[in-house]
Structures are given as C-alpha cells and as structure tokens.
Design an enzyme around this catalytic site. Structure first.
Site, PDB file in Angstrom:
ATOM      1  N   SER A   1    -126.807 -20.282 -18.549  1.00 12.34           N
ATOM      2  CA  SER A   1    -126.176 -21.094 -17.492  1.00 12.34           C
ATOM      3  C   SER A   1    -124.916 -20.437 -16.950  1.00 12.34           C
ATOM      4  CB  SER A   1    -125.840 -22.486 -18.035  1.00 12.34           C
ATOM      5  OG  SER A   1    -125.054 -22.388 -19.213  1.00 12.34           O
TER       6      SER A   1
ATOM      7  N   ASN B   1    -121.906 -28.875 -27.670  1.00 15.60           N
ATOM      8  CA  ASN B   1    -122.365 -30.142 -27.092  1.00 15.60           C
ATOM      9  C   ASN B   1    -121.202 -31.044 -26.687  1.00 15.60           C
ATOM     10  OD1 ASN B   1    -124.809 -29.059 -27.659  1.00 15.60           O
ATOM     11  ND2 ASN B   1    -125.361 -30.510 -29.284  1.00 15.60           N
TER      12      ASN B   1
ATOM     13  N   SER C   1    -125.069 -23.199  22.849  1.00 16.08           N
ATOM     14  CA  SER C   1    -126.470 -22.823  22.714  1.00 16.08           C
ATOM     15  C   SER C   1    -126.624 -21.395  23.201  1.00 16.08           C
ATOM     16  CB  SER C   1    -127.327 -23.770  23.566  1.00 16.08           C
ATOM     17  OG  SER C   1    -128.549 -23.144  23.909  1.00 16.08           O
TER      18      SER C   1
ATOM     19  N   LYS D   1    -124.553 -26.203  27.216  1.00 12.17           N
ATOM     20  CA  LYS D   1    -124.543 -27.028  26.006  1.00 12.17           C
ATOM     21  C   LYS D   1    -123.245 -26.939  25.210  1.00 12.17           C
ATOM     22  CE  LYS D   1    -127.376 -29.219  24.446  1.00 12.17           C
ATOM     23  NZ  LYS D   1    -128.616 -28.896  23.722  1.00 12.17           N
TER      24      LYS D   1
ATOM     25  N   ASN E   1    -122.656 -28.566  21.533  1.00 15.31           N
ATOM     26  CA  ASN E   1    -123.364 -29.368  20.529  1.00 15.31           C
ATOM     27  C   ASN E   1    -122.431 -29.912  19.452  1.00 15.31           C
ATOM     28  OD1 ASN E   1    -125.836 -28.861  21.806  1.00 15.31           O
ATOM     29  ND2 ASN E   1    -126.065 -26.925  20.701  1.00 15.31           N
TER      30      ASN E   1
ATOM     31  N   GLU F   1    -123.482 -33.544  13.158  1.00 18.08           N
ATOM     32  CA  GLU F   1    -124.908 -33.389  12.825  1.00 18.08           C
ATOM     33  C   GLU F   1    -125.093 -32.852  11.410  1.00 18.08           C
ATOM     34  OE1 GLU F   1    -127.544 -32.194  16.544  1.00 18.08           O
ATOM     35  OE2 GLU F   1    -125.661 -31.107  16.550  1.00 18.08           O
TER      36      GLU F   1
ATOM     37  N   TYR G   1    -127.985 -34.800 -27.691  1.00 14.78           N
ATOM     38  CA  TYR G   1    -127.994 -33.749 -26.677  1.00 14.78           C
ATOM     39  C   TYR G   1    -129.370 -33.086 -26.569  1.00 14.78           C
ATOM     40  CZ  TYR G   1    -127.168 -29.413 -24.183  1.00 14.78           C
ATOM     41  OH  TYR G   1    -127.250 -28.394 -23.268  1.00 14.78           O
TER      42      TYR G   1
ATOM     43  N   GLN H   1    -128.277 -29.229 -19.400  1.00 15.56           N
ATOM     44  CA  GLN H   1    -127.701 -28.057 -18.733  1.00 15.56           C
ATOM     45  C   GLN H   1    -127.973 -28.117 -17.220  1.00 15.56           C
ATOM     46  OE1 GLN H   1    -127.483 -24.205 -20.753  1.00 15.56           O
ATOM     47  NE2 GLN H   1    -128.894 -23.432 -19.219  1.00 15.56           N
TER      48      GLN H   1
ATOM     49  N   LYS I   1    -125.375 -29.501 -14.031  1.00 20.21           N
ATOM     50  CA  LYS I   1    -124.232 -28.881 -13.370  1.00 20.21           C
ATOM     51  C   LYS I   1    -124.449 -28.535 -11.910  1.00 20.21           C
ATOM     52  CE  LYS I   1    -122.936 -27.369 -17.793  1.00 20.21           C
ATOM     53  NZ  LYS I   1    -124.137 -28.118 -18.226  1.00 20.21           N
TER      54      LYS I   1
HETATM   55  N1  ARG Z   1    -124.800 -24.484 -21.603  1.00 19.03           N
HETATM   56  C1  ARG Z   1    -125.045 -25.707 -22.301  1.00 19.03           C
HETATM   57  C2  ARG Z   1    -125.063 -26.885 -21.311  1.00 19.03           C
HETATM   58  O1  ARG Z   1    -124.672 -26.688 -20.249  1.00 19.03           O
HETATM   59  C3  ARG Z   1    -123.964 -25.937 -23.316  1.00 19.03           C
HETATM   60  C4  ARG Z   1    -124.390 -26.767 -24.467  1.00 19.03           C
HETATM   61  C5  ARG Z   1    -125.453 -26.058 -25.203  1.00 19.03           C
HETATM   62  N2  ARG Z   1    -125.712 -26.626 -26.463  1.00 19.03           N
HETATM   63  C6  ARG Z   1    -126.757 -26.242 -27.198  1.00 19.03           C
HETATM   64  N3  ARG Z   1    -126.884 -26.771 -28.360  1.00 19.03           N
HETATM   65  N4  ARG Z   1    -127.609 -25.351 -26.757  1.00 19.03           N
HETATM   66  O2  ARG Z   1    -125.489 -27.959 -21.609  1.00 19.03           O
END
Ligand code: ARG
Length: 466
Positions: free
Chosen positions: A30, A117, A284, A290, A292, A297, A324, A329, A332
């Site tokens: 991530s 976590n 345009s 035009k 716009n 929009e 968890y 993940q 985000k």
């Molecule tokens: N990158 C993970 C997330 O965004 C962090 C937590 C990961 N925890 C795990 N036990 N793999 O959720």
C-alpha cells in the site's frame, strides 16, 4: 529482519521459507498511496515512544534516540530524499525500517506494545482530523461569501420556481441564503463526525490489547484525542468514522451539485441571470462564441465520484468479521480522493461565489413573465371576502385571459380585472407588483428584503464566531 533465500528482507519474515512472489508483493503493498500518512504515522510513533518511556518499557535514552531518528526521517521525507520501498509494503514498515537503519537496535523497540493494526487506524484518524479542520475552514469561507452576496442582493427580485416553472417572485438574496442553510447543516454534520473521528485506537495492538503496562490516557492526551477507544477488537476493525465522513462529503457534494446546476442554467443565454467571471470559465476549440461554465459542471460531475467512494467504503465494511482484515487497506484511496475532491470543489466555489455578476434587470424581467403574482391576487381576493378556492378560480380565469392577450396581471387595466371579480379595486396594484409581492412575505424565513437582510446578518454573526 529475516532474509529469505537471499531475497528482500521482511520485518515479518521469520516464519516464512520462501520469498514473496514478486507480483503478490506489488499486489499487497500500500506504500504507493499510504505514504501520504507519513506525518501522522511519525506523530503517532513519537507519542507511543514517549508513553513507553514514561511507563518504563523504554529507557529515556532510547526514547530520545527514537524521537530524534523519527524527526530526521520526517525531514528526509519532506525534502523528497526518502526512498520508499514496495518490499517494505506500507508507510509503517518503511519508516520503521529506516529508523532501525539510522539508529540501530533501539529502532526495533519502537513497535513494542502495538501492531500495524492499531497504528494504521490511529494514523487515518489523525490525518482525517487535520483534513476535517481544513475543510471546515473552506466551508466557512464559502458560507461567508454567500452571506455577503445575500446582503448585497437582498432587494434583487427574481422568479422563484417550483417544477422549474415560474411560481412566485423571490429575492435573489433569499435564494442564496437557502444554499447557505444546506451548507450550515453540512458544517454541523462535519463537526459531529469529527467527535467520532477523534478517538484513539492505539493500545488495541493487533486485536486483543497488549501485555505491556501501557498508559492509553497519556498517549491519547499527547495526540490530542478526546479519549482512548474502549474495545480493542472494535478499535482495529472499525472504519465507520471514515464512512461517516464520506457520507458528510456526499451530502455536501450533492448540495454543491444543486448550486452548480442553477449556476449553469442561469449563465445560459436563455436565462441570462448571471455572468460567471472569465477566469472560472473556458472556451470551445471550435465555437468561438462559447464561454463554458466548466467549474460548476465539474463540481456537479464530481458529486457522483464522491458518492461512489461512499458506496465503496460501505461495501468494503459489509460482512467483515471481527477484527482487522486486509480488506481495510482498501479504505485509503477512496477516502483520500474524497478529501482531495471536496477540498478542491470548496476552494473553487469559495473563490467563485463572491465574483458572480448578478444581472438584476434580467431577473426582474423574467419575474414579470409567468404570472408570478397570481397567488398574491388570490390572497387579495380572500381579504376582500372570497373563499380561497373561489379566489383561485377567479385568478385562474384572469391568467387564462392574460395568456391569450399576452399580458401580465399587473399590465391589465382595472376594468379588465373587474371582469373577473367585482370586489377588485384600485388597491389591487399594490399586490400585483413584484415589490408588493416580496415585501408582503415579511416573517421569519420569508423572502421580504427586510427579512433577508436580517437573516444574512444573523448568518454573518454566526460565522464570525467560528
Ligand atoms: N497497510 C495496512 C493497511 O493499510 C496496515 C495494516 C496491516 N496489518 C496487517 N496485519 N497486515 O491496512
């Protein structure tokens, strides 16, 4: 860190006997998007280390080393010198690995009594809290612009619509204050959401808490949280604070999309009620004439995108077992995009609204078409003794005549009007004018200019206290 088959090192590599598949490494990482949490990750780690030293899990020297290391890493990141590694999966392990690289063995002690976590849940909350405060400021700026515009245009008369058909005259200031009411509720929703964001998960560790003598009240205080969370399983798995924020954002964007729609209509040659400043429009490539209304929009279009992210997060949480799961993940990217989109749209609107040019004459002319004072004539007849239903019927006939003759009610002679009811006398023209119509709605929440001025002053006073 354990080295597996001479391959890349993983902080969790101990129990593994083969290296992660190269594609899986990319697939599960991530860091490409969660590196934006670096500042709050470091903030959380500094508080955690401070608390660990306070309760005696770390020595003071270790605490100091860790904090200095983290601060140096923050500078590296800010200077663009930090090398992010996909092998290290996410922002948390990237920073921790770099800390150990910099300060040695002590770096490995930072993760005592916590897990990624509770760490990631804490980071998102810290990050979102700061963003909420920025968004609240932009919302206030837009609301101030609306209140000032309403004050300036309290006497400007335009047609009010139902079904997008001319209904009754209203003042433009009143219309603008209707927009503000929606934003005011959005602001209150945002502050309410902030209360549930500002709770600290740290200490929940992986899911069950930790065996170390941690002081969660202290960490919460250090990080400015209102309090620590009270259930470790819930703390690491809950993302409803983010869903709630996206729900706020979806409603806000829905409101902005409504203003957008009106601005787009009003800026058209057919309505011609307003002019948007050139700097907020584009041209345009083929039609030279035009101009716009791209900004409204785009805002209208982005409302769909934000609500889409809300749906993503709701579906992400749906049916997840405690506690968890890696699913989380995926929280985000939608959340970050909602934040970016809302900030950009609010900024554009807060900049644009004060610069809208109001074409008061065109609004007035439009209000004169469409028999917008027909209800006023009916109310007049009621005062003269007719039952409302009968008055409605009389005015309906007068309007029918007006349609045939292409004449507004206010343009008919007294004799013409008297053909529909004998009780009509000269004073009817006081109510048939646009000014008479709006001035008569002189009560709390009404469209009379006096009410609009008072209302916008109340709004201005409220905003000044923020
Ligand atoms: N990158 C993970 C997330 O965004 C962090 C937590 C990961 N925890 C795990 N036990 N793999 O959720």
């Amino acid at each position: 860190m354990s080295k597996v088959d001479g391959k890349a090192e993983k902080p969790w590599g101990g129990r593994f006997s083969e290296a992660t598949d190269a594609f899986v490494e990319q697939f599960t990482a991530s860091v490409d998007f969660d590196q934006r949490l670096y500042y709050h990750d470091i903030q959380g780690s500094i508080a955690h280390a401070t608390m660990l030293a306070e309760v005696g899990v770390l020595s003071d020297a270790e605490q100091q080393q860790i904090i200095e290391g983290l601060e140096a890493i923050r500078e590296e990141i800010q200077a663009g010198e930090f090398r992010w590694s996909v092998t290290l999966e996410d922002v948390h392990m990237n920073i921790e690995a770099r800390l150990t690289e910099k300060i040695g063995l002590t770096g490995k002690k930072l993760h005592t009594g916590r897990s990624r976590n509770d760490q990631v849940a804490t980071d998102i909350r810290l990050y979102l809290r700061d963003e909420i405060d920025l968004i609240a400021n932009e919302l206030t700026r837009l609301q101030k612009g609306l209140a000032d515009l309403a004050q300036r245009e309290a006497d400007t008369i335009m047609p009010g619509f139902t079904h997008l058909q001319t209904a009754q005259p209203v003042t433009f200031g009143h219309h603008v204050l209707a927009w503000n009411e929606m934003l005011q509720r959005d602001y209150e929703r945002l502050l309410d959401c902030r209360k549930r964001v500002n709770i600290m998960p740290l200490g929940a560790a992986a899911l069950a808490g930790t065996t170390y003598p941690i002081d969660r009240e202290m960490t919460a205080r250090l990080l400015g949280f209102d309090r620590p969370s009270v259930n470790s399983l819930d703390s690491v798995s809950d993302r409803d604070f983010a869903i709630e924020f996206c729900a706020f954002a979806s409603l806000l964007m829905t409101h902005l999309s409504r203003y957008s729609e009106e601005l787009i209509l009003w800026a058209s040659a057919q309505f011609d009620f307003i002019d948007l400043p050139d700097r907020f429009c584009t041209g345009s490539s083929i039609m030279p004439q035009k101009k716009n209304p791209d900004v409204p929009e785009l805002v209208r279009g982005k409302a769909g995108r934000v609500t889409g992210h809300l749906m993503s997060l709701l579906m992400l949480m749906k049916a997840q077992p405690l506690a968890y799961n890696k699913d989380n993940q995926e929280d985000k990217e939608p959340l970050f995009d909602v934040i970016d989109t809302v900030k950009a749209c609010l900024r554009a609107y807060a900049d644009m609204v004060p610069a809208i040019e109001v074409k008061a004459d065109n609004m007035r002319d439009a209000a004169l078409k469409g028999f917008s004072t027909a209800t006023d004539l009916a109310d007049y007849l009621v005062v003269k003794g007719l039952a409302f239903r009968d008055a409605h019927e009389v005015v309906g006939k007068a309007v029918g005549y007006g349609v045939k003759e292409s004449k507004d009610l206010s343009e008919m002679t007294l004799a013409e009007l008297q053909n529909f009811s004998k009780v009509i006398s000269e004073d009817v023209f006081d109510v048939l004018t646009l000014e008479g119509s709006v001035n008569a709605r002189d009560h709390l929440g009404g469209t009379a200019p006096a009410q609009v001025k008072a209302a916008s002053e109340r709004v201005q006073a409220l905003l000044a206290e923020r």
